[in-house]
Write an enzyme that holds these catalytic residues in place. Structure first.
Site, PDB file in Angstrom:
ATOM      1  N   ASN A 116       4.533  -0.642  98.399  1.00 24.85           N
ATOM      2  CA  ASN A 116       5.553   0.027  99.211  1.00 24.85           C
ATOM      3  C   ASN A 116       4.996   1.197 100.029  1.00 24.85           C
ATOM      4  OD1 ASN A 116       5.136   1.760  97.120  1.00 24.85           O
ATOM      5  ND2 ASN A 116       7.136   1.490  96.169  1.00 24.85           N
ATOM      6  N   ARG A 163       6.379  13.077  94.501  1.00 26.38           N
ATOM      7  CA  ARG A 163       7.140  13.253  93.267  1.00 26.38           C
ATOM      8  C   ARG A 163       7.780  14.634  93.301  1.00 26.38           C
ATOM      9  NH1 ARG A 163       7.404   8.658  93.044  1.00 26.38           N
ATOM     10  NH2 ARG A 163       6.542   7.215  91.499  1.00 26.38           N
ATOM     11  N   GLN A 179      15.523  12.345  87.662  1.00 22.29           N
ATOM     12  CA  GLN A 179      16.212  11.262  88.375  1.00 22.29           C
ATOM     13  C   GLN A 179      17.020  10.431  87.389  1.00 22.29           C
ATOM     14  OE1 GLN A 179      13.007  10.761  92.014  1.00 22.29           O
ATOM     15  NE2 GLN A 179      13.630   8.960  90.915  1.00 22.29           N
ATOM     16  N   HIS A 185      16.132   8.654  95.799  1.00 18.47           N
ATOM     17  CA  HIS A 185      14.799   8.047  95.777  1.00 18.47           C
ATOM     18  C   HIS A 185      14.886   6.587  96.249  1.00 18.47           C
ATOM     19  CE1 HIS A 185      10.850   7.495  93.259  1.00 18.47           C
ATOM     20  NE2 HIS A 185      10.743   7.082  94.504  1.00 18.47           N
TER      21      HIS A 185
HETATM   22  P1  NAI Z   1      -3.207   6.475  96.242  1.00 18.68           P
HETATM   23  O1  NAI Z   1      -3.742   6.401  94.852  1.00 18.68           O
HETATM   24  O2  NAI Z   1      -3.606   5.435  97.214  1.00 18.68           O
HETATM   25  O3  NAI Z   1      -3.550   7.904  96.881  1.00 18.68           O
HETATM   26  C1  NAI Z   1      -3.342   9.100  96.220  1.00 18.68           C
HETATM   27  C2  NAI Z   1      -4.315  10.126  96.793  1.00 18.68           C
HETATM   28  O4  NAI Z   1      -3.963  11.413  96.269  1.00 18.68           O
HETATM   29  C3  NAI Z   1      -5.771   9.865  96.407  1.00 18.68           C
HETATM   30  O5  NAI Z   1      -6.584   9.874  97.569  1.00 18.68           O
HETATM   31  C4  NAI Z   1      -6.106  11.012  95.481  1.00 18.68           C
HETATM   32  O6  NAI Z   1      -7.455  11.410  95.527  1.00 18.68           O
HETATM   33  C5  NAI Z   1      -5.173  12.095  95.998  1.00 18.68           C
HETATM   34  N1  NAI Z   1      -4.949  13.178  95.046  1.00 18.68           N
HETATM   35  C6  NAI Z   1      -4.801  13.134  93.709  1.00 18.68           C
HETATM   36  N2  NAI Z   1      -4.684  14.358  93.197  1.00 18.68           N
HETATM   37  C7  NAI Z   1      -4.756  15.222  94.237  1.00 18.68           C
HETATM   38  C8  NAI Z   1      -4.714  16.632  94.341  1.00 18.68           C
HETATM   39  N3  NAI Z   1      -4.623  17.412  93.245  1.00 18.68           N
HETATM   40  N4  NAI Z   1      -4.815  17.183  95.558  1.00 18.68           N
HETATM   41  C9  NAI Z   1      -4.964  16.411  96.666  1.00 18.68           C
HETATM   42  N5  NAI Z   1      -5.032  15.067  96.625  1.00 18.68           N
HETATM   43  C10 NAI Z   1      -4.926  14.476  95.420  1.00 18.68           C
HETATM   44  O7  NAI Z   1      -1.623   6.515  96.055  1.00 18.68           O
HETATM   45  P2  NAI Z   1      -0.505   6.167  97.142  1.00 18.68           P
HETATM   46  O8  NAI Z   1      -0.217   4.712  97.146  1.00 18.68           O
HETATM   47  O9  NAI Z   1      -0.872   6.819  98.422  1.00 18.68           O
HETATM   48  O10 NAI Z   1       0.763   6.889  96.489  1.00 18.68           O
HETATM   49  C11 NAI Z   1       0.769   8.273  96.263  1.00 18.68           C
HETATM   50  C12 NAI Z   1       2.000   8.675  95.484  1.00 18.68           C
HETATM   51  O11 NAI Z   1       3.168   8.494  96.267  1.00 18.68           O
HETATM   52  C13 NAI Z   1       2.270   7.824  94.234  1.00 18.68           C
HETATM   53  O12 NAI Z   1       1.489   8.207  93.130  1.00 18.68           O
HETATM   54  C14 NAI Z   1       3.735   8.096  94.000  1.00 18.68           C
HETATM   55  O13 NAI Z   1       3.918   9.255  93.216  1.00 18.68           O
HETATM   56  C15 NAI Z   1       4.288   8.345  95.405  1.00 18.68           C
HETATM   57  N6  NAI Z   1       5.121   7.213  95.874  1.00 18.68           N
HETATM   58  C16 NAI Z   1       6.438   7.457  96.189  1.00 18.68           C
HETATM   59  C17 NAI Z   1       7.273   6.424  96.551  1.00 18.68           C
HETATM   60  C18 NAI Z   1       8.697   6.677  96.936  1.00 18.68           C
HETATM   61  O14 NAI Z   1       9.500   5.734  96.973  1.00 18.68           O
HETATM   62  N7  NAI Z   1       9.092   7.903  97.235  1.00 18.68           N
HETATM   63  C19 NAI Z   1       6.803   5.026  96.581  1.00 18.68           C
HETATM   64  C20 NAI Z   1       5.368   4.900  96.354  1.00 18.68           C
HETATM   65  C21 NAI Z   1       4.587   5.955  95.974  1.00 18.68           C
END
Ligand code: NAI
Length: 358
Positions: free
Chosen positions: A117, A256, A285, A309
């Site tokens: 997503n 989040r 939530q 959400h």
């Molecule tokens: P991803 O794993 O592809 O990318 C996450 C990035 O965040 C990575 O590059 C990582 O190095 C970085 N990261 C981790 N800790 C960090 C920090 N302390 N400071 C800066 N960067 C940091 O994950 P993706 O697919 O991009 O998703 C990210 C988040 O988005 C998910 O974990 C989820 O919480 C949220 N999400 C929300 C949705 C919604 O419906 N609102 C749906 C899908 C994801």
């Protein structure tokens, strides 16, 4: 084998719209398939407290399916009770509702449908940025009220062109946000992430990395949060960091809720330190009726783009994460290798580097 799924209740919408696959009613579309193989499939939205279906069935389930949209919180305590649990599948992306350190300790694997997503969320981020910068919500509310006073809304409406936009986290979603912002001719695109983008990828979106978070936010007109929730990001955007934002900056958080301090954000909006806050994720939530983010406003009475959400649960996304969940289960049942990008916790160790530096 017992498979337990904690999903959200879809009600009348789910009965009339079968593509709402992530609901209790439509059960990710896998009941027939699971039962034809002799598995038991329990689906419920009841997730809080000792009498919930979640806590009743977790004691002997081998597979747990959860969704970030209605998170079943699998805490360290519950891991102690989940004697038969081997696999947690997140139908979507973001597994912070599972105590990942306990999963590592207990040898329980945690998988997500990575990428399922990310476009859905990136589009929502771009929309949220635009609706804040252009002061859209108060303008629409004015129209519904029957009023027409252009100056009231134009006094806090800007162009996105020539603004500095920065993403905290430049993974799948963060990077897609940068890609989508490119044609808006922003002044600069920045990112803050402990994992640097490959040089070619950074060049393709013309993004500059800033390694110090305070410096990063102080350069941005708009900050978008796109990192997972983990020990290193809980409360990351707090009162202290907000002081380093440019006065009147806009903040978008679809990652989040708990990454941003609830009260500090509301206070920053009330004082005008933030001109707007928008997103779809909440520290609890469903969000309580009196959650301050529902009604928080800037001094001009606008700046709130909050929604439930749902950015990552468009009908297109639901089809993808339902399929992906099925594929993960299929691999598990047939003892086949899982897609490496889907594995957050493998057997006894983190496989993903996105949930903090360890
Ligand atoms: P991803 O794993 O592809 O990318 C996450 C990035 O965040 C990575 O590059 C990582 O190095 C970085 N990261 C981790 N800790 C960090 C920090 N302390 N400071 C800066 N960067 C940091 O994950 P993706 O697919 O991009 O998703 C990210 C988040 O988005 C998910 O974990 C989820 O919480 C949220 N999400 C929300 C949705 C919604 O419906 N609102 C749906 C899908 C994801």
């Amino acid at each position: 084998m017992k498979v337990l799924a904690i999903l959200y209740k879809g009600g009348a919408a789910a009965t009339s719209e079968p593509r709402l696959l992530g609901t209790v009613e439509n059960q990710l579309g896998i009941r027939e398939w699971l039962e034809s193989q002799g598995h038991e499939y329990i689906v419920s939205d009841s997730k809080e407290g000792p009498d919930s279906d979640f806590q009743k069935h977790i004691v002997d389930a081998e597979v747990l399916i959860t969704t970030p949209f209605h998170p079943g919180y699998l805490t360290a305590d519950l891991f102690e009770k989940a004697k038969k649990l081997k696999l947690c599948v997140t139908a979507g992306v973001g597994s912070d509702h599972i105590d990942l350190n306990s999963a590592v300790k207990k040898g329980v694997q945690v998988l997500e449908v990575s990428g399922s997503n990310v476009v859905s969320v990136a589009e929502h981020v771009v929309m949220s940025i635009l609706l804040l910068v252009r002061n859209f919500v108060p303008a629409h509310e004015m129209i519904e009220r029957g009023d027409w006073q252009v100056s009231e809304v134009a006094r806090n409406a800007y162009d996105l062109e020539n603004k500095v936009v920065g993403t905290i986290g430049a993974g799948r979603i963060g990077y897609r946000v940068l890609q989508r912002l490119l044609p808006f001719d922003c002044k600069e695109l920045l990112y803050y992430d402990y994992a640097p983008l490959p040089e070619a990828a950074a060049k393709a979106v013309n993004a500059r990395r800033v390694e110090d978070l305070k410096e990063f936010v102080s350069q941005c007109d708009i900050v978008t949060v796109n990192c997972p929730l983990h020990e290193g990001t809980r409360g990351l955007v707090n009162a202290e960091l907000l002081k380093h934002f440019k006065k009147g900056a806009w903040l978008v958080n679809t990652a989040r809720g708990a990454i941003c301090d609830k009260d500090a954000v509301a206070a920053a909006l009330a004082s005008g330190q933030l001109n707007g806050y928008s997103g779809d994720v909440w520290n609890v939530q469903p969000a309580p009726k009196d959650h301050v983010w529902r009604t928080a406003k800037n001094p001009l009475g606008g700046g709130n783009g909050m929604v439930p959400h749902y950015s990552g649960t468009t009908l297109d996304a639901q089809a993808r994460y339902a399929n992906g969940t099925k594929k993960i289960l299929e691999n598990y049942f047939e003892d086949k290798a899982q897609e490496p990008g889907n594995i957050i916790v493998g057997l006894g160790k983190y496989e993903s580097k996105a949930y903090g530096q360890r």
